[in-house]
Design a protein around this motif. Structure first.
Motif, mmCIF file in Angstrom:
data_model
loop_
_atom_site.group_PDB
_atom_site.id
_atom_site.type_symbol
_atom_site.label_atom_id
_atom_site.label_comp_id
_atom_site.label_asym_id
_atom_site.label_seq_id
_atom_site.Cartn_x
_atom_site.Cartn_y
_atom_site.Cartn_z
ATOM 1 N N MET A 204 0.838 -1.208 0.000
ATOM 2 C CA MET A 204 0.000 0.000 0.000
ATOM 3 C C MET A 204 0.870 1.254 0.000
ATOM 4 N N LYS A 205 2.203 1.037 0.064
ATOM 5 C CA LYS A 205 3.102 2.194 0.059
ATOM 6 C C LYS A 205 3.862 2.217 -1.260
ATOM 7 N N PRO A 206 4.214 3.405 -1.757
ATOM 8 C CA PRO A 206 4.974 3.436 -3.009
ATOM 9 C C PRO A 206 6.309 2.733 -2.847
ATOM 10 N N ARG A 207 6.676 1.962 -3.856
ATOM 11 C CA ARG A 207 7.963 1.264 -3.800
ATOM 12 C C ARG A 207 9.004 2.001 -4.612
ATOM 13 N N GLY A 208 10.254 1.706 -4.317
ATOM 14 C CA GLY A 208 11.334 2.304 -5.091
ATOM 15 C C GLY A 208 11.474 1.616 -6.436
ATOM 16 N N ASP A 209 12.394 2.136 -7.260
ATOM 17 C CA ASP A 209 12.627 1.513 -8.569
ATOM 18 C C ASP A 209 13.108 0.084 -8.399
ATOM 19 N N HIS A 210 13.882 -0.159 -7.330
ATOM 20 C CA HIS A 210 14.387 -1.507 -7.075
ATOM 21 C C HIS A 210 13.911 -1.963 -5.698
ATOM 22 N N ASN A 211 13.417 -3.197 -5.668
ATOM 23 C CA ASN A 211 12.918 -3.719 -4.401
ATOM 24 C C ASN A 211 13.910 -4.723 -3.838
ATOM 25 N N ILE A 212 14.444 -4.396 -2.665
ATOM 26 C CA ILE A 212 15.410 -5.300 -2.033
ATOM 27 C C ILE A 212 14.662 -6.160 -1.019
ATOM 28 N N ARG A 213 14.794 -7.478 -1.194
ATOM 29 C CA ARG A 213 14.169 -8.367 -0.217
ATOM 30 C C ARG A 213 15.265 -9.113 0.523
ATOM 31 N N ILE A 214 15.329 -8.889 1.816
ATOM 32 C CA ILE A 214 16.366 -9.527 2.626
ATOM 33 C C ILE A 214 15.730 -10.727 3.319
ATOM 34 N N CYS A 215 16.375 -11.875 3.220
ATOM 35 C CA CYS A 215 15.792 -13.074 3.822
ATOM 36 C C CYS A 215 16.093 -13.123 5.315
ATOM 37 N N LEU A 216 15.027 -13.219 6.101
ATOM 38 C CA LEU A 216 15.201 -13.291 7.553
ATOM 39 C C LEU A 216 14.903 -14.703 8.067
ATOM 40 N N GLY A 227 23.756 -8.961 10.191
ATOM 41 C CA GLY A 227 24.799 -7.958 9.923
ATOM 42 C C GLY A 227 24.597 -7.314 8.562
ATOM 43 N N VAL A 228 24.161 -8.139 7.593
ATOM 44 C CA VAL A 228 23.902 -7.618 6.241
ATOM 45 C C VAL A 228 22.762 -6.610 6.299
ATOM 46 N N LEU A 229 21.716 -6.996 7.001
ATOM 47 C CA LEU A 229 20.540 -6.120 7.086
ATOM 48 C C LEU A 229 20.908 -4.779 7.723
ATOM 49 N N LYS A 237 19.687 4.298 4.680
ATOM 50 C CA LYS A 237 19.007 5.160 5.673
ATOM 51 C C LYS A 237 17.509 4.915 5.703
ATOM 52 N N ILE A 238 17.133 3.660 5.591
ATOM 53 C CA ILE A 238 15.707 3.312 5.719
ATOM 54 C C ILE A 238 15.588 2.023 6.526
ATOM 55 N N GLY A 239 14.409 1.758 7.021
ATOM 56 C CA GLY A 239 14.148 0.510 7.724
ATOM 57 C C GLY A 239 13.339 -0.415 6.838
ATOM 58 N N ILE A 240 13.048 -1.592 7.365
ATOM 59 C CA ILE A 240 12.224 -2.548 6.612
ATOM 60 C C ILE A 240 10.839 -1.955 6.380
ATOM 61 N N GLY A 241 10.337 -2.122 5.179
ATOM 62 C CA GLY A 241 9.007 -1.586 4.839
ATOM 63 C C GLY A 241 9.076 -0.156 4.340
ATOM 64 N N GLU A 242 10.299 0.404 4.230
ATOM 65 C CA GLU A 242 10.412 1.808 3.805
ATOM 66 C C GLU A 242 11.066 1.930 2.430
ATOM 67 N N ARG A 247 13.402 7.435 -3.992
ATOM 68 C CA ARG A 247 12.596 6.349 -4.575
ATOM 69 C C ARG A 247 13.428 5.332 -5.369
ATOM 70 N N ASN A 248 14.713 5.246 -5.089
ATOM 71 C CA ASN A 248 15.540 4.263 -5.797
ATOM 72 C C ASN A 248 15.326 2.848 -5.261
ATOM 73 N N PHE A 249 15.257 2.726 -3.924
ATOM 74 C CA PHE A 249 15.180 1.394 -3.323
ATOM 75 C C PHE A 249 14.074 1.311 -2.258
ATOM 76 N N SER A 250 13.451 0.122 -2.219
ATOM 77 C CA SER A 250 12.574 -0.210 -1.093
ATOM 78 C C SER A 250 13.205 -1.411 -0.408
ATOM 79 N N LEU A 251 12.907 -1.542 0.871
ATOM 80 C CA LEU A 251 13.515 -2.643 1.632
ATOM 81 C C LEU A 251 12.412 -3.488 2.281
ATOM 82 N N GLU A 252 12.529 -4.794 2.060
ATOM 83 C CA GLU A 252 11.533 -5.712 2.614
ATOM 84 C C GLU A 252 12.252 -6.823 3.361
#
Ligand code: FES
Length: 308
Positions: A204-216, A227-229, A237-242, A247-252
């Motif tokens: 429901m939030k705008p995503r960046g051009d690239h979506n980074i998904r970090i496996c937890l 450590g990677v996260l 300079k963003i947290g998960i879900g931001e 608008r270059n990157f989103s982090l999940e």
């Protein structure tokens, strides 16, 4: 309000209602009266009013109670108070509840007309703001979205594919898009919202051009994804879900990317990057910046094997 606003005058004194009616009707307004808060609620429950003028001191249901009820049940109705006791506190209470204005009692026709005009302008302004919000995404997107909705309208169970296409078109699924889909497919907004919030691939939030998904997931955790996260969060300079400001990157954060043998793993869009270290993860991110700047990307698209 093509036909002009419909106004309800609420007062426990009939004479006040009658005189307000006379003044406003002479100017072409559509006006009705209600003697007291209780009668007003009965009328307002039927709907159709744009503006309510209400006295504050009334037996049984007083003005403040009526205003609170209206704000809860029909917040679109504009409210003006008419009061013979305009103490600072009363006005302040009413203003905090979101009234437009007040008319001191007894009022002259010109004061009443002046306040009415302002209130009508206020309602018109708010309506046009709402209309702009409804069309807050570009018309070309709206046309494409409507085309998709029309294509699936008669196909049962088509909500998820329509939402997927809507997300591709708009980039995310804000309330305005969900509303349009619900209306188009003849579903309730709650149903659409329920599906959007249930599936993690909808956002429901705008995503960046690239979506980074970090496996937890466990395997990645054991191999040091934490450590990677931390490094990625610090770098972007963003947290998960931001999403980054540019608008270059989103982090999940996700539960398992299905590549546990390569742990710790992250994906950028459709590319998988394994055996990560914090430094390697930053190299990957930098490679997308390099690609965007038109330089030869160092790592973009590289498979984990190629990196080794
Ligand atoms: S736990 Fe990370 S890919 Fe499976």
């Amino acid at each position: 309000m093509a036909e002009g606003p419909r106004i309800l005058i609420v007062d426990d004194e009939l004479v006040v209602i009658k005189s307000a009616e006379r003044v406003l009707k002479a100017e072409g307004y559509s006006v009705e009266g209600a003697v007291g808060g209780r009668e007003a609620i009965l009328k307002l429950e039927k709907g159709g009013y744009d503006l309510v003028f209400t006295d504050l001191k009334m037996p049984e249901v007083d003005g403040l109670t009526l205003i609170k009820w209206l704000k809860k049940t029909n917040p679109a109705v504009g409210i003006v108070i008419i009061t013979g006791y305009p103490s600072q506190d009363t006005i302040k209470d009413a203003l905090e509840l979101g009234i437009i204005d007040y008319v001191p009692k007894p009022f002259t026709p010109s004061v009443l007309l002046d306040v009415t005009e302002r209130a009508v302008e206020w309602i018109k302004g708010r309506k046009s703001k709402e209309e702009q919000t409804v069309e807050e995404f570009p018309p070309a997107m709206a046309v494409e979205l409507d085309r998709v909705i029309a294509k699936y309208r008669d196909t049962p169970g088509s909500l998820i594919p329509v939402l997927q296409r809507a997300q591709e078109i708009v980039g995310y699924l804000p309330p305005v898009v969900q509303k349009r889909v619900a209306k188009g497919l003849n579903l309730s907004e709650a149903e659409v919202h329920g599906v959007v919030s249930f599936y993690s691939f909808f956002t429901m939030k705008p995503r960046g051009d690239h979506n980074i998904r970090i496996c937890l997931g466990t395997a990645c955790y054991v191999k040091g994804i934490e450590g990677v996260l931390e490094k990625v969060k610090e770098n972007l300079k963003i947290g998960i879900g931001e999403t980054t400001e540019n608008r270059n990157f989103s982090l999940e954060g996700v539960r398992c990317l299905g590549a546990c043998g390569l742990a710790p793993v992250m994906m950028v869009d459709q590319e998988t990057y394994g055996a990560l270290t914090p430094a390697k993860a930053i190299d990957v991110i930098n490679s997308y910046y390099a690609a965007a700047a038109g330089r030869e990307p160092a790592l973009a698209g590289a498979s984990p094997e190629e990196e080794e």
